[in-house]
Design a protein around this motif. Structure first.
Motif, PDB file in Angstrom:
ATOM      1  N   ASP A 423       0.839  -1.200   0.000  1.00 51.66           N
ATOM      2  CA  ASP A 423       0.000   0.000   0.000  1.00 51.66           C
ATOM      3  C   ASP A 423       0.879   1.257   0.000  1.00 51.66           C
ATOM      4  O   ASP A 423       1.717   1.447   0.884  1.00 51.66           O
ATOM      5  CB  ASP A 423      -0.921  -0.010   1.213  1.00 51.66           C
ATOM      6  CG  ASP A 423      -2.082   0.963   1.090  1.00 51.66           C
ATOM      7  OD1 ASP A 423      -2.030   1.869   0.239  1.00 51.66           O
ATOM      8  OD2 ASP A 423      -3.056   0.818   1.862  1.00 51.66           O
ATOM      9  N   ARG A 425      -0.186   4.493   0.127  1.00 48.30           N
ATOM     10  CA  ARG A 425      -0.871   5.728   0.531  1.00 48.30           C
ATOM     11  C   ARG A 425      -0.020   6.624   1.424  1.00 48.30           C
ATOM     12  O   ARG A 425      -0.121   7.857   1.328  1.00 48.30           O
ATOM     13  CB  ARG A 425      -2.211   5.383   1.208  1.00 48.30           C
ATOM     14  CG  ARG A 425      -3.292   5.032   0.189  1.00 48.30           C
ATOM     15  CD  ARG A 425      -4.599   4.664   0.842  1.00 48.30           C
ATOM     16  NE  ARG A 425      -4.548   3.350   1.485  1.00 48.30           N
ATOM     17  CZ  ARG A 425      -5.596   2.755   2.033  1.00 48.30           C
ATOM     18  NH1 ARG A 425      -6.784   3.377   2.039  1.00 48.30           N
ATOM     19  NH2 ARG A 425      -5.490   1.570   2.582  1.00 48.30           N
ATOM     20  N   HIS A 474      -7.606   0.470  -5.442  1.00 46.22           N
ATOM     21  CA  HIS A 474      -8.834  -0.282  -5.179  1.00 46.22           C
ATOM     22  C   HIS A 474      -9.959   0.671  -4.769  1.00 46.22           C
ATOM     23  O   HIS A 474      -9.708   1.814  -4.355  1.00 46.22           O
ATOM     24  CB  HIS A 474      -8.574  -1.297  -4.069  1.00 46.22           C
ATOM     25  CG  HIS A 474      -7.654  -2.412  -4.479  1.00 46.22           C
ATOM     26  ND1 HIS A 474      -7.934  -3.737  -4.232  1.00 46.22           N
ATOM     27  CD2 HIS A 474      -6.463  -2.405  -5.134  1.00 46.22           C
ATOM     28  CE1 HIS A 474      -6.957  -4.494  -4.696  1.00 46.22           C
ATOM     29  NE2 HIS A 474      -6.051  -3.702  -5.246  1.00 46.22           N
ATOM     30  N   PRO A 475     -11.195   0.210  -4.853  1.00 48.15           N
ATOM     31  CA  PRO A 475     -12.321   1.075  -4.461  1.00 48.15           C
ATOM     32  C   PRO A 475     -12.224   1.603  -3.033  1.00 48.15           C
ATOM     33  O   PRO A 475     -12.727   2.690  -2.745  1.00 48.15           O
ATOM     34  CB  PRO A 475     -13.538   0.161  -4.650  1.00 48.15           C
ATOM     35  CG  PRO A 475     -13.129  -0.788  -5.742  1.00 48.15           C
ATOM     36  CD  PRO A 475     -11.661  -1.040  -5.488  1.00 48.15           C
ATOM     37  N   ASP A 476     -11.562   0.856  -2.129  1.00 50.44           N
ATOM     38  CA  ASP A 476     -11.438   1.339  -0.744  1.00 50.44           C
ATOM     39  C   ASP A 476     -10.248   2.276  -0.552  1.00 50.44           C
ATOM     40  O   ASP A 476      -9.954   2.695   0.568  1.00 50.44           O
ATOM     41  CB  ASP A 476     -11.336   0.163   0.228  1.00 50.44           C
ATOM     42  CG  ASP A 476     -10.057  -0.653   0.050  1.00 50.44           C
ATOM     43  OD1 ASP A 476      -9.243  -0.329  -0.843  1.00 50.44           O
ATOM     44  OD2 ASP A 476      -9.863  -1.624   0.810  1.00 50.44           O
ATOM     45  N   GLY A 477      -9.531   2.595  -1.631  1.00 52.47           N
ATOM     46  CA  GLY A 477      -8.408   3.513  -1.561  1.00 52.47           C
ATOM     47  C   GLY A 477      -7.054   2.859  -1.483  1.00 52.47           C
ATOM     48  O   GLY A 477      -6.036   3.535  -1.646  1.00 52.47           O
ATOM     49  N   THR A 478      -6.999   1.557  -1.211  1.00 53.97           N
ATOM     50  CA  THR A 478      -5.719   0.855  -1.180  1.00 53.97           C
ATOM     51  C   THR A 478      -4.997   1.057  -2.506  1.00 53.97           C
ATOM     52  O   THR A 478      -5.590   0.877  -3.580  1.00 53.97           O
ATOM     53  CB  THR A 478      -5.924  -0.643  -0.923  1.00 53.97           C
ATOM     54  OG1 THR A 478      -6.611  -0.816   0.311  1.00 53.97           O
ATOM     55  CG2 THR A 478      -4.592  -1.367  -0.866  1.00 53.97           C
ATOM     56  N   HIS A 523     -11.757  -0.178 -10.233  1.00 54.58           N
ATOM     57  CA  HIS A 523     -10.439   0.261  -9.797  1.00 54.58           C
ATOM     58  C   HIS A 523     -10.003   1.474 -10.615  1.00 54.58           C
ATOM     59  O   HIS A 523     -10.565   1.772 -11.671  1.00 54.58           O
ATOM     60  CB  HIS A 523      -9.415  -0.859  -9.965  1.00 54.58           C
ATOM     61  CG  HIS A 523      -9.576  -1.976  -8.986  1.00 54.58           C
ATOM     62  ND1 HIS A 523      -8.517  -2.633  -8.408  1.00 54.58           N
ATOM     63  CD2 HIS A 523     -10.696  -2.571  -8.472  1.00 54.58           C
ATOM     64  CE1 HIS A 523      -8.951  -3.582  -7.590  1.00 54.58           C
ATOM     65  NE2 HIS A 523     -10.284  -3.562  -7.618  1.00 54.58           N
TER      66      HIS A 523
END
Length: 578
Positions: A423, A425, A474-478, A523
């Motif tokens: 990840d 982020r 990914h949709p969750d921000g990962t 994505h």
């Protein structure tokens, strides 16, 4: 298990993987085996320690040869298993290592020394003249370059994550592969492998040491061959010392190459496959690419799931390949698809006739923003439409505070940073990282092949670096890294250095790496642009001075352009499967 023990295990796994490849499925027999030790002369008279395991029954047999800097004791059991299968197994310490005479200078003497060993093997009363080789990493390098000498003409080679090109293994885009170069030079300095001596070192203090050519003072010694590597980073890149892949002759050799998407040497392996496949029999040239790191398994700390990656067994593929071409068993290995590769994202193995597979087309995505693309919260975006009139993005690169490496295609040392998809982020929160992100995909998008970046940029410095990283959001921000690379400005036009005119806009064209990846519906595709990825690559000190000799750097003000005259873009190898 504590960090020290875990890292020792991973490092040991990486180096001992050659033992795994050296061991065909053991025959269920107690057939006698003869093991002998010899000192085989190199062309300059140096005696090289050589171990032979052969069937106890008189006769002539094919030989499988290994040449290694990592020692022979741990290979004995695997060598005996080879002998019980009807092979002679020959393993040799390369010069200057363990039981061999001479001075170890990595990569520089392996062609003549290997040629002398082949000549010796074929002269033995137990040899039927058929010689093969295989190996992992450096041992994969020595296996391939056995086919570069006068003896040449190996029957079969298996090379797993090999160092195909020393230049490609030590340098990327003109920068040093610092994480690997520094660690591995400590590991193989001296006569014997010292894995325990590399564990528990304070890498946070060691990697940043300057000047670079003297950085080993941190472990209390000077390593001459490493100093050469640093000096050669000023432009020769070992051109007069290192052998080149073009020297390897495979016209009559069956070659199996194994590569990993998260291994440092992957791109060179794939390039080499293209070279030999273009000039050889496709049935004799096979390539397998998996979701592996340098230990030939999925990175254990990766944030990406790989599903049933073991649906294809690498050891089984090696066994069948060797049995087909060395023992001439008609097992159909040559009739299978010449390329097998793992598509991440959808986690399945695919077959192809070529690499990249047929049906790949280039798809450009352009960098766009209002001039504030810093961090993942900025307005930077990737767009299918070319830009018009837009402001440039800017950031400050400070070599005293480089962007840290997090995952990626790195080799070997996991005590400080680990290979794989992780990840990003936290990295993307930094103001010296520009972030460009697409809209959510409306359908799956698969890429297979080299990912290229064309970047228009200016710097206040006379020399600097630019980096690129492709990310799956990914949709969750990962945000998981897929491929990444670097380009040193002074080498933007090739090996001959050319310093920058501060403020001048230049075009940088470089490959971020090769991959096979499906970005799933929903994505987003992301590109990170910065000027450092440390310690994977050495830091550019921005002075324009001799690389490796300076002890301090200066900050550089960087500008990335994306307008009608300067259409910065990432070029994806989109695979349209039939």
């Amino acid at each position: 298990m504590d960090t020290r023990s875990r890292c020792f295990r991973y490092s040991l796994t990486s180096i001992l993987l050659v033992l795994f490849l050296a061991a065909p499925v053991p025959a269920q027999t107690d057939a006698p085996v003869v093991t002998e030790q010899h000192m085989v002369a190199a062309p300059d008279g140096a005696k090289l320690n050589t171990l032979v395991s052969r069937p106890g029954q008189p006769g002539r047999y094919p030989a499988v040869v290994y040449r290694t800097p990592y020692g022979l004791d741990w290979m004995k059991a695997a060598m005996e298993r080879y002998a019980r299968q009807g092979y002679v197994c020959v393993a040799q310490d390369v010069r200057g290592r363990h039981g061999s005479e001479g001075l170890f200078a990595p990569f520089e003497h392996e062609i003549p020394d290997g040629d002398a060993l082949l000549r010796w093997v074929r002269s033995q009363p137990w040899s039927n003249g058929v010689v093969a080789s295989n190996g992992h990493s450096y041992v994969g390098f020595t296996a391939l370059y056995l086919a570069a000498g006068q003896e040449g003409a190996l029957r079969c080679i298996v090379a797993d994550d090999p160092v195909v090109s020393p230049r490609g293994g030590l340098y990327t885009g003109g920068a040093m592969n610092h994480h690997f170069d520094y660690y591995w030079s400590i590991l193989v300095d001296g006569r014997k492998l010292d894995l325990p001596g590399t564990i528990g070192l304070d890498w946070d203090k060691l990697f940043p040491l300057l000047p670079l050519r003297d950085a080993h003072r941190g472990v209390g010694r000077t390593i001459p061959f490493y100093r050469n590597w640093v000096d050669w980073a000023n432009g020769s890149f070992g051109r007069d010392a290192f052998p080149e892949p073009s020297m390897i002759r495979t016209d009559s050799t069956a070659v199996l190459l194994v590569a990993g998407w998260f291994d440092l040497f992957c791109a060179d392996v794939l390039d080499f496959y293209g070279q030999i496949r273009g000039g050889g029999d496709g049935a004799r040239m096979k390539l397998i690419i998996g979701p592996f790191d340098h230990a030939n398994s999925p990175p254990p700390e990766s944030d990406m799931e790989f599903g049933d990656w073991q649906a294809l067994s690498i050891p089984a593929e090696v066994n069948r390949w060797q049995d087909r071409w060395i023992l001439e068993k008609r097992n159909g290995a040559e009739a299978e698809a010449p390329v097998r590769f793992f598509v991440m994202g959808e986690n399945r193995w695919e077959n192809a006739e070529t690499w990249p597979p047929q049906g790949v087309r280039e798809h450009a995505m352009y960098l766009r923003s209002d001039g504030r693309a810093n961090t993942c919260t900025g307005p930077g975006r990737l767009d299918n439409r070319a830009p018009g009139k837009e402001p440039f993005d800017r950031y400050t690169y400070d070599p005293a505070d480089p962007v840290p490496t997090r995952g990626g295609s790195i080799c070997c040392l996991r005590e400080m940073t680990r290979a794989g998809a992780m990840d990003q982020r936290e990295i993307e929160k930094r103001s010296d990282v520009l972030v460009y992100t697409s809209e959510p995909l409306k359908e799956d998008l698969t890429i297979a092949g080299p990912v290229r970046l064309e970047l228009f940029a200016a710097s206040s410095a006379r020399d600097t670096d630019f980096t690129g990283k492709l990310v799956d959001v990914h949709p969750d921000g990962t945000a998981l890294n897929i491929v990444e690379s670097i380009q040193r400005a002074r080498f933007r036009n090739g090996d001959t250095p050319s310093l920058l005119i501060p403020g001048s806009v230049e075009r940088y064209r470089f490959t971020l790496g090769q991959t096979a990846m499906t970005f799933k519906k929903g994505h987003r595709i992301r590109l990170e642009v910065s000027s450092s990825n440390f310690p994977r690559f050495d830091r550019n000190l921005n002075t324009g001075g001799p690389i490796g000799t300076e002890s301090a750097g200066v900050k550089a003000e960087q500008k990335v352009y994306h307008d009608r005259e300067h259409p910065s873009r990432i070029i994806l190898p989109v695979w349209d499967r039939k």
